[in-house]
Motif scaffolding. Structure first.
Motif, mmCIF file in Angstrom:
data_model
loop_
_atom_site.group_PDB
_atom_site.id
_atom_site.type_symbol
_atom_site.label_atom_id
_atom_site.label_comp_id
_atom_site.label_asym_id
_atom_site.label_seq_id
_atom_site.Cartn_x
_atom_site.Cartn_y
_atom_site.Cartn_z
ATOM 1 N N PHE A 1 0.846 -1.188 0.000
ATOM 2 C CA PHE A 1 0.000 0.000 0.000
ATOM 3 C C PHE A 1 0.880 1.236 0.000
ATOM 4 N N ASN A 2 0.528 2.197 -0.809
ATOM 5 C CA ASN A 2 1.268 3.449 -0.902
ATOM 6 C C ASN A 2 0.347 4.570 -0.427
ATOM 7 N N SER A 3 0.685 5.210 0.680
ATOM 8 C CA SER A 3 -0.180 6.261 1.237
ATOM 9 C C SER A 3 -0.382 7.414 0.252
ATOM 10 N N ARG A 4 0.508 7.550 -0.727
ATOM 11 C CA ARG A 4 0.358 8.581 -1.762
ATOM 12 C C ARG A 4 -0.935 8.370 -2.556
ATOM 13 N N TRP A 5 -1.402 7.130 -2.646
ATOM 14 C CA TRP A 5 -2.626 6.831 -3.389
ATOM 15 C C TRP A 5 -3.811 7.631 -2.871
ATOM 16 N N LEU A 6 -3.874 7.837 -1.549
ATOM 17 C CA LEU A 6 -5.007 8.557 -0.962
ATOM 18 C C LEU A 6 -5.088 9.998 -1.468
ATOM 19 N N ALA A 7 -3.947 10.589 -1.795
ATOM 20 C CA ALA A 7 -3.914 11.968 -2.290
ATOM 21 C C ALA A 7 -4.349 12.065 -3.752
ATOM 22 N N LEU A 8 -4.558 10.937 -4.409
ATOM 23 C CA LEU A 8 -4.941 10.941 -5.827
ATOM 24 C C LEU A 8 -6.438 11.149 -6.030
ATOM 25 N N GLU A 9 -7.215 11.122 -4.947
ATOM 26 C CA GLU A 9 -8.652 11.355 -5.066
ATOM 27 C C GLU A 9 -8.883 12.707 -5.745
ATOM 28 N N GLY A 10 -9.715 12.722 -6.771
ATOM 29 C CA GLY A 10 -9.977 13.934 -7.534
ATOM 30 C C GLY A 10 -9.102 14.080 -8.771
ATOM 31 N N HIS A 11 -8.116 13.197 -8.928
ATOM 32 C CA HIS A 11 -7.224 13.273 -10.093
ATOM 33 C C HIS A 11 -8.031 13.176 -11.387
ATOM 34 N N GLU A 12 -7.780 14.102 -12.296
ATOM 35 C CA GLU A 12 -8.443 14.090 -13.605
ATOM 36 C C GLU A 12 -7.500 13.498 -14.643
ATOM 37 N N PHE A 13 -8.012 12.556 -15.411
ATOM 38 C CA PHE A 13 -7.249 11.971 -16.507
ATOM 39 C C PHE A 13 -7.415 12.852 -17.738
ATOM 40 N N PRO A 14 -6.460 12.833 -18.655
ATOM 41 C CA PRO A 14 -6.614 13.633 -19.870
ATOM 42 C C PRO A 14 -7.875 13.207 -20.638
ATOM 43 N N ALA A 15 -8.633 14.182 -21.088
ATOM 44 C CA ALA A 15 -9.828 13.899 -21.895
ATOM 45 C C ALA A 15 -9.388 13.358 -23.248
ATOM 46 N N PHE A 16 -10.239 12.555 -23.862
ATOM 47 C CA PHE A 16 -9.953 12.062 -25.207
ATOM 48 C C PHE A 16 -11.256 11.986 -25.996
ATOM 49 N N GLN A 17 -11.123 11.877 -27.297
ATOM 50 C CA GLN A 17 -12.288 11.767 -28.177
ATOM 51 C C GLN A 17 -12.227 10.472 -28.967
ATOM 52 N N ALA A 18 -13.393 9.929 -29.252
ATOM 53 C CA ALA A 18 -13.501 8.714 -30.063
ATOM 54 C C ALA A 18 -14.769 8.816 -30.894
ATOM 55 N N ARG A 19 -14.670 8.416 -32.143
ATOM 56 C CA ARG A 19 -15.847 8.400 -33.007
ATOM 57 C C ARG A 19 -16.438 6.994 -33.009
ATOM 58 N N ILE A 20 -17.759 6.925 -32.890
ATOM 59 C CA ILE A 20 -18.441 5.637 -32.922
ATOM 60 C C ILE A 20 -18.736 5.303 -34.380
ATOM 61 N N GLU A 21 -18.140 4.232 -34.833
ATOM 62 C CA GLU A 21 -18.290 3.834 -36.233
ATOM 63 C C GLU A 21 -19.142 2.576 -36.342
ATOM 64 N N ARG A 22 -19.920 2.516 -37.426
ATOM 65 C CA ARG A 22 -20.841 1.399 -37.665
ATOM 66 C C ARG A 22 -20.138 0.043 -37.566
ATOM 67 N N ASP A 23 -19.003 -0.109 -38.216
ATOM 68 C CA ASP A 23 -18.308 -1.399 -38.202
ATOM 69 C C ASP A 23 -17.986 -1.852 -36.781
ATOM 70 N N ARG A 24 -17.588 -0.915 -35.967
ATOM 71 C CA ARG A 24 -17.249 -1.255 -34.580
ATOM 72 C C ARG A 24 -18.487 -1.756 -33.835
#
Length: 151
Positions: free
Chosen positions: A4-27
Motif C-alpha cells: 500500500f502506498n499512502s500517496r494513493w489517498l492523495a490521488l482522489e480527484g485526479h483528472e485523466f486527460p480527456a480524449f475523443q472517439a468516433r463511434i463507427e458502424r463497423d465497430r
C-alpha cells in the motif's frame, strides 16, 4: 505483492486527460456480433440506432481502447495486471449513435484504504459527452490487494 502506498489517498480527484472517439458502424456491428445479440441482417440495419440498450458496456470499450486502465496503473505506479476491475455501472442520459464524436472525461472520485483487509479501492467516474451534452456516465471500481502498508 504490491505494498500500500499512502500517496494513493492523495490521488482522489485526479483528472485523466480527456480524449475523443468516433463511434463507427463497423465497430458497433462487430460488438453486436461478439455478443451474439442479433442476426447479421438485423444487425446491419439497426446497428446505428440508439445503441445504449443493446450495448451497455460499449462506452467502456472506448476507454479500454484509449488506454484508461493503463493510465490508472501508471498513476498508481503499479503493473496493470495488479488491478482488479471490481465493479462497473452505466447511466444512459441520451442515445448514443453511430457517427457520434464522443468526448470522454474521467477522474478518480474516491480512494479508500481498508487496512484490515489490505485492499485499496479506486472509484473512477467517467462522463461521455456528444456535442457538449452528457450522454453516458459510468462508474468503475478497481481494487488492489496489498502486502500491507508502506513504511
Amino acid at each position: 505483492m504490491v505494498r500500500f502506498n499512502s500517496r494513493w489517498l492523495a490521488l482522489e480527484g485526479h483528472e485523466f486527460p480527456a480524449f475523443q472517439a468516433r463511434i463507427e458502424r463497423d465497430r458497433v456491428v462487430r460488438y453486436l456480433d461478439f455478443l451474439g445479440q442479433q442476426d447479421a441482417e438485423v444487425r446491419q440495419e439497426s446497428a446505428c440506432d440508439d445503441i445504449g440498450p443493446a450495448l451497455p458496456t460499449f462506452p467502456f470499450s472506448l476507454e479500454m481502447e484509449a488506454g484508461v486502465v493503463a493510465a490508472v496503473a501508471a498513476l498508481l505506479e503499479i503493473e496493470a495486471s495488479r488491478l482488479l476491475h471490481a465493479e462497473q455501472s452505466f447511466t444512459y442520459h441520451r442515445p448514443l449513435r453511430c457517427g457520434d464524436l464522443v468526448t470522454v472525461m474521467s477522474w478518480l472520485r474516491d480512494v479508500t484504504w481498508k487496512p484490515e483487509r489490505r485492499v485499496c479501492f479506486f472509484v473512477k467516474e467517467s462522463h461521455f459527452r456528444v456535442d457538449g451534452r452528457l450522454t453516458v456516465s459510468s462508474r468503475s471500481v478497481y481494487a488492489i490487494r496489498t502486502a500491507g502498508e508502506d513504511t
